[in-house]
Design an enzyme around this catalytic site. Structure first.
Site, PDB file in Angstrom:
ATOM      1  N   TRP A 112      46.213   1.864  13.736  1.00 30.37           N
ATOM      2  CA  TRP A 112      45.988   2.148  11.786  1.00 30.37           C
ATOM      3  C   TRP A 112      44.810   2.466  12.478  1.00 30.37           C
ATOM      4  O   TRP A 112      44.056   3.920  11.204  1.00 30.37           O
ATOM      5  CB  TRP A 112      47.097   0.955  11.703  1.00 30.37           C
ATOM      6  CG  TRP A 112      48.391   1.382  12.002  1.00 30.37           C
ATOM      7  CD1 TRP A 112      48.675   0.175  12.329  1.00 30.37           C
ATOM      8  CD2 TRP A 112      49.214   2.422  11.922  1.00 30.37           C
ATOM      9  NE1 TRP A 112      50.425   0.965  12.132  1.00 30.37           N
ATOM     10  CE2 TRP A 112      50.368   1.869  12.249  1.00 30.37           C
ATOM     11  CE3 TRP A 112      48.694   3.830  11.577  1.00 30.37           C
ATOM     12  CZ2 TRP A 112      51.367   3.007  12.565  1.00 30.37           C
ATOM     13  CZ3 TRP A 112      49.971   4.895  11.628  1.00 30.37           C
ATOM     14  CH2 TRP A 112      51.388   4.364  11.826  1.00 30.37           C
ATOM     15  N   ASP A 182      44.230  -0.875   3.646  1.00 32.96           N
ATOM     16  CA  ASP A 182      45.651  -0.728   4.209  1.00 32.96           C
ATOM     17  C   ASP A 182      45.884  -2.307   3.858  1.00 32.96           C
ATOM     18  O   ASP A 182      46.054  -2.594   5.186  1.00 32.96           O
ATOM     19  CB  ASP A 182      45.254   0.266   5.517  1.00 32.96           C
ATOM     20  CG  ASP A 182      47.208   0.520   6.008  1.00 32.96           C
ATOM     21  OD1 ASP A 182      47.888  -0.060   5.747  1.00 32.96           O
ATOM     22  OD2 ASP A 182      47.487   1.687   7.089  1.00 32.96           O
ATOM     23  N   LYS A 206      57.624  -2.391   5.471  1.00 31.87           N
ATOM     24  CA  LYS A 206      57.901  -3.685   7.019  1.00 31.87           C
ATOM     25  C   LYS A 206      57.988  -5.161   5.923  1.00 31.87           C
ATOM     26  O   LYS A 206      58.594  -5.548   6.943  1.00 31.87           O
ATOM     27  CB  LYS A 206      55.697  -3.847   6.795  1.00 31.87           C
ATOM     28  CG  LYS A 206      54.986  -2.423   7.696  1.00 31.87           C
ATOM     29  CD  LYS A 206      55.449  -1.469   8.782  1.00 31.87           C
ATOM     30  CE  LYS A 206      55.629  -0.146   9.187  1.00 31.87           C
ATOM     31  NZ  LYS A 206      54.076   0.289   8.964  1.00 31.87           N
TER      32      LYS A 206
HETATM   33  C1  LIG Z   1      52.982   1.833   9.476  1.00 31.28           C
HETATM   34  C2  LIG Z   1      52.085   1.310   8.590  1.00 31.28           C
HETATM   35  C3  LIG Z   1      51.221   2.923   8.781  1.00 31.28           C
HETATM   36  C4  LIG Z   1      52.440   3.962   8.780  1.00 31.28           C
HETATM   37  O1  LIG Z   1      52.662   3.609   7.688  1.00 31.28           O
HETATM   38  P1  LIG Z   1      54.328   4.852   7.098  1.00 31.28           P
HETATM   39  O2  LIG Z   1      54.443   4.753   5.510  1.00 31.28           O
HETATM   40  O3  LIG Z   1      54.918   4.955   8.067  1.00 31.28           O
HETATM   41  O4  LIG Z   1      52.758   5.907   6.736  1.00 31.28           O
HETATM   42  C5  LIG Z   1      50.051   2.573   8.553  1.00 31.28           C
HETATM   43  N1  LIG Z   1      49.207   1.836   8.077  1.00 31.28           N
HETATM   44  C6  LIG Z   1      49.756   0.401   9.284  1.00 31.28           C
HETATM   45  C7  LIG Z   1      48.770  -0.757   8.721  1.00 31.28           C
HETATM   46  C8  LIG Z   1      51.013   0.044   8.909  1.00 31.28           C
HETATM   47  O5  LIG Z   1      51.524  -1.016   9.393  1.00 31.28           O
END
Ligand SMILES: *Cc1c(COP(=O)(O)O)cnc(C)c1O
Length: 373
Positions: A112, A182, A206
């Site tokens: 990511w 993030d 998540k």
């Molecule tokens: C799932 C995830 C993303 C992507 O998320 P979306 O909402 O599908 O764009 C980005 N960064 C991390 C750390 C993730 O776990």
């Protein structure tokens, strides 16, 4: 309580999906109970106007719930956006890098972070301050390995790399530059010192709810960097000025996020309670890895193992297939690792009950026993 057990045990599987992911049964039950008519409103949350008093209240309570849980002070704004965490890969550099003289520094601890850096390059200068690719992103950098550029516009980290299962256990120290994080896959799983961050973003699906809403927590002074040539809907100021409602927000996703906040507060002991609950669950699985004589080989090095995504390999792919098939037959679902790294990934977010992790642990021990006999 007692009526709930059969529903969980018999009708519901244990869902180890990395996201969208398992939700607390209490939250699903409340959403079910209120589906036809929100108390006092007479309409479903799916039907109400985003300008209605009922949604005013839901939005306000959800924002306040996040502020209370995370201890967000007056220096930070909280807004809700759409487009997932992926849109933030672009919005962060659009708003915080455009027009800046310094580079954006990325500390890349997994897939990511690498994706975020790739998008940032479309917006301006990116400096990779560290990248763990050489060892397949199995660890975090030591402080001495991080090489920042002179006066970075910001420094970006990924608190939990969902695919590799690598998690920061302390707030990274990056000096004076705004720290951008993030937090998508460990948001609301543990306390975090928001005051140390310039910007935190997290999609909800998540740990915190369902897809459709992304929370952005931004330090107020950074809003001065946003430029007037940005498209209105990609400018953070639009969401701050309009209280997350410049257009129709994802009403249902905000409602569910609010219910999850309340569940963490009232049933899980807040974020401190949530964190110890999550650490205890993760330990159940890592103990099996450590005591398996190398049969279950963890991907992440022990000092940066994720409490959210437990990643490991078996001695060969056919054993991994058999392991996943046996797990599925036992109602332990979605354990296959991400296609880019293979192996097994058990995502054990906030709402995964201890009983689910114990069931997985028992299957791991049984499978190991079978292989040895
Ligand atoms: C799932 C995830 C993303 C992507 O998320 P979306 O909402 O599908 O764009 C980005 N960064 C991390 C750390 C993730 O776990």
């Amino acid at each position: 309580m007692t009526e709930r057990t059969p529903l969980v045990a018999e009708d519901r599987v244990y869902n180890f999906s990395p996201g969208p992911a398992v939700l607390p049964v209490e939250v699903l039950e409340q959403a079910r109970d209120e589906m036809l008519s929100l108390p006092g409103v007479g309409m479903s949350v799916l039907e109400i106007s985003h300008r209605s008093p009922a949604f005013d209240r839901i939005l306000e309570e959800t924002l306040q719930g996040l502020r209370d849980l995370l201890g967000i002070g007056a220096d930070h704004e909280v807004v809700f956006l759409q487009g997932g965490a992926s849109l933030q890969f672009s919005m962060v550099p659009m708003n915080l890098l455009r027009g800046q003289s310094g580079a954006a520094d990325y500390i890349i601890t997994g897939t990511w972070g690498a994706t975020g850096a790739k998008e940032a390059r479309r917006e301006g200068k990116v400096h990779v301050a560290w990248d763990g690719a050489a060892s397949a992103h199995d660890r975090l950098p030591a402080a001495s390995e991080i090489s920042l550029s002179p006066q970075p516009a910001y420094v970006h980290v990924t608190s939990n790399e969902t695919i590799q299962g690598v998690q920061w256990k302390h707030d990274p120290d990056v000096g004076a530059a705004p720290l951008v994080c993030d937090c998508s896959s460990d948001f609301l799983s543990r306390p975090i010192s928001v005051s140390k961050y310039g910007l935190i973003y997290a999609c909800a699906q998540k740990n915190a709810g369902i897809a459709g809403v992304t929370a952005v927590i931004i330090r107020k002074d950074l809003l001065a960097r946003c430029r007037d040539d940005l498209p209105t809907m990609l400018d953070y100021r639009t969401y701050v000025k309009n209280g997350s409602r410049p257009n129709t927000p994802p009403v249902f996703a905000v409602y569910i996020l609010g219910l999850v906040c309340r569940w963490i507060t009232t049933s899980m002991g807040g974020l401190a309670g949530m964190a110890s609950h999550n650490a205890a669950k993760a330990k159940l699985l890592y103990d099996v890895l450590d005591q398996s004589g190398g049969f279950y080989a963890g991907h992440a090095r022990p000092d940066c193992r994720s409490d959210m995504n437990v990643t490991f390999r078996l001695p060969d792919e056919s054993l991994e297939k058999a392991f996943v098939a046996g797990a599925t037959a036992r109602g332990l679902i979605d354990l296959k690792g991400h296609r880019s790294v293979g192996g097994i990934r058990a995502s054990i977010y906030n709402a995964m009950p201890v009983a689910g992790v114990e069931a997985l642990r028992d299957w791991m021990l049984e499978f190991l026993q079978e292989q040895r006999s």
